[in-house]
Design a protein around this motif. Sequence first.
Motif, short mmCIF file in Angstrom:
data_model
loop_
_atom_site.label_atom_id
_atom_site.label_comp_id
_atom_site.label_asym_id
_atom_site.label_seq_id
_atom_site.Cartn_x
_atom_site.Cartn_y
_atom_site.Cartn_z
N SER A 1 -5.42 1.34 7.79
CA SER A 1 -5.50 0.63 6.52
C SER A 1 -6.95 0.21 6.25
O SER A 1 -7.70 -0.10 7.16
CB SER A 1 -4.60 -0.61 6.54
N VAL A 2 -7.33 0.22 5.00
CA VAL A 2 -8.68 -0.13 4.59
C VAL A 2 -8.72 -1.65 4.39
O VAL A 2 -7.86 -2.21 3.70
CB VAL A 2 -9.04 0.58 3.27
N VAL B 1 0.85 -1.19 0.00
CA VAL B 1 0.00 0.00 0.00
C VAL B 1 0.89 1.23 0.00
O VAL B 1 1.76 1.39 0.85
CB VAL B 1 -0.92 0.01 1.25
N PRO B 2 0.70 2.15 -0.96
CA PRO B 2 1.52 3.38 -0.98
C PRO B 2 1.15 4.29 0.20
O PRO B 2 -0.02 4.42 0.54
CB PRO B 2 1.17 4.03 -2.32
N PRO B 3 2.13 4.91 0.84
CA PRO B 3 1.86 5.73 2.01
C PRO B 3 1.16 7.03 1.69
O PRO B 3 0.59 7.65 2.55
CB PRO B 3 3.25 6.00 2.60
N SER B 4 1.15 7.47 0.44
CA SER B 4 0.55 8.75 0.10
C SER B 4 -0.93 8.65 -0.27
O SER B 4 -1.49 9.62 -0.72
CB SER B 4 1.31 9.38 -1.08
N SER B 5 -1.56 7.49 -0.09
CA SER B 5 -2.98 7.38 -0.44
C SER B 5 -3.82 8.15 0.55
O SER B 5 -3.64 8.04 1.75
CB SER B 5 -3.42 5.91 -0.51
N SER B 6 -4.74 8.97 0.03
CA SER B 6 -5.56 9.83 0.89
C SER B 6 -6.68 9.05 1.57
O SER B 6 -7.13 9.44 2.62
CB SER B 6 -6.15 10.98 0.05
#
Length: 174
Positions: free
Chosen positions: A43-44, A30-35
Amino acid sequence: MSDEGPKLYTNKPNKAQVKQAQAKAKDFTVPPSSSSSASHGGSVPPPPPPKESFVRRNKFLWPLLLTVNLAVGGYVYFRTKKDNTSPSSEETETETKTVPPLLVTAEKPHSLAVAAEPVKAREPIPEKEQRELFKWMLDEKRKVKPKDPEEKKRMDEEKAILKQFIRAKTIPNL
């Protein structure tokens, strides 16, 4: 670690170890910059896998279902075909054909009038053929197995009458 290939465990890892390994792999992918993950505060969870349809889950039942359906259909088809060719139904059909049809007159719709059709006189059957017919009837009566004593008694009486007709010098005209 990825250069080593799949790991072979001498002992199977327990569920807690498997979940930790999956969580580490998820955090890594998972990229850390996901809004979206930042707005929820973590985490979703991934969406549940799509459920397979009923047809795909039970595909082993379809051949069985089709076979049973064909067997029942064949049974019903041949059973009704056999019933339609019975001699008793042929006798009833000939009896109903000889009865003259009823007609409704135009002047009085509530009254029924019988159609006047002349009765055709048939040629008499020769005695030799009548004897053969009686013998055939007697053979058929012998083949029938009665279900109860009353039916047996009735069959015996009918056979006795047929034997009298066969033995008689002259056969009465009906």
